[in-house]
Design a protein around this motif. Sequence first.
Motif, PDB file in Angstrom:
ATOM      1  N   SER A 211       0.827  -1.200   0.000  1.00  0.00           N
ATOM      2  CA  SER A 211       0.000   0.000   0.000  1.00  0.00           C
ATOM      3  C   SER A 211       0.866   1.256   0.000  1.00  0.00           C
ATOM      4  O   SER A 211       2.032   1.229   0.384  1.00  0.00           O
ATOM      5  N   SER A 212       0.264   2.379  -0.434  1.00  0.00           N
ATOM      6  CA  SER A 212       0.993   3.649  -0.477  1.00  0.00           C
ATOM      7  C   SER A 212       1.432   4.079   0.913  1.00  0.00           C
ATOM      8  O   SER A 212       2.523   4.630   1.093  1.00  0.00           O
ATOM      9  N   ARG A 213       0.592   3.852   1.925  1.00  0.00           N
ATOM     10  CA  ARG A 213       0.948   4.241   3.293  1.00  0.00           C
ATOM     11  C   ARG A 213       2.166   3.473   3.770  1.00  0.00           C
ATOM     12  O   ARG A 213       3.084   4.051   4.375  1.00  0.00           O
ATOM     13  N   LEU A 214       2.201   2.180   3.514  1.00  0.00           N
ATOM     14  CA  LEU A 214       3.354   1.375   3.942  1.00  0.00           C
ATOM     15  C   LEU A 214       4.606   1.781   3.182  1.00  0.00           C
ATOM     16  O   LEU A 214       5.703   1.847   3.749  1.00  0.00           O
ATOM     17  N   ARG A 215       4.450   2.047   1.879  1.00  0.00           N
ATOM     18  CA  ARG A 215       5.611   2.475   1.086  1.00  0.00           C
ATOM     19  C   ARG A 215       6.166   3.800   1.593  1.00  0.00           C
ATOM     20  O   ARG A 215       7.386   3.972   1.697  1.00  0.00           O
ATOM     21  N   ASN A 216       5.288   4.725   1.917  1.00  0.00           N
ATOM     22  CA  ASN A 216       5.750   6.022   2.428  1.00  0.00           C
ATOM     23  C   ASN A 216       6.430   5.883   3.789  1.00  0.00           C
ATOM     24  O   ASN A 216       7.412   6.568   4.075  1.00  0.00           O
ATOM     25  N   ALA A 217       5.898   5.003   4.628  1.00  0.00           N
ATOM     26  CA  ALA A 217       6.504   4.793   5.940  1.00  0.00           C
ATOM     27  C   ALA A 217       7.908   4.189   5.804  1.00  0.00           C
ATOM     28  O   ALA A 217       8.857   4.619   6.476  1.00  0.00           O
TER      29      ALA A 217
END
Length: 282
Positions: free
Chosen positions: A2-8
């Motif tokens: 997910s985008s959130r996990l990638r950003n984290a």
Amino acid sequence: MSSRLRNALSAALIALACLLVPFGALAVWASYGLADTGRYVTAMAPLAADPAVREAVVDTVGDGIVAETDADPPLRPFVRDAVRSFTGTDAFRTAWDSANRAVHDAVLRAVRDGDGGEVTVDLAPVAAEVKARLAADNVPFASRIPVEHTEVSVLPADELERLRRGFRALEVAGFWLPVSAAVLAVGGIAVAACRRRAVTAIALGTALGGAFLALAVALGRRLTLADLPEDVHRPAAGAVYDALTETLRTVSWLLVGVGLAVALGTWLLTRRRQPSAAGTRP
């Protein structure tokens, strides 16, 4: 992913990369700058013309000549004047470079493959050179300067092993810290959902790391001078510190400048694309 996990994950990698930047610069400076005799002598060479350093040399050498030659009290000011005059000659600059090279070679040799004993330097060749140049210039008392094989201690034995371990760690860190920072930065950009934001974050983090490094150099100067013994000539010690850390200060401000320039360029590029994207909407 997910985008959130990638950003984290990207944020974590970028934070680690930016944290390693100032430490990597410090390790490279210590292992490839200070540890190189040629660079060390080149950095120290301009100090031969520094007024504070020359006055410290006058105090040290003048007192040494007076002690060795048993000069009468009325003649002692003339000895100091002769040494002060000598510090303005090419002969002094040559002797200054020779002494720095001898000391650095001795310490470096002991740190890399020493036997654990006290590090000493025989300054007789330097003293002989000074005596010959002074005699050629008809300086008083030049013929009475003793040239003996005197071993001068520059590094106690109890400090050598600790310095050797630190030097080996710096040699490893000087290579792996910059490489690790680059790999982490590339990884942070690669996994980011928005790579432009990742590049901006790395640029700002690099600038912040450079500012932190510049602050650390300035704070280190203050602490170093504050911890010196009372009999040490502080202006001369400050000049030596500034000469040795000049490259490090330049690198720190270069990191700040490049980081801010990249961040500004990325921001301007984003601003330029936004109106274009808005104009293409139906």
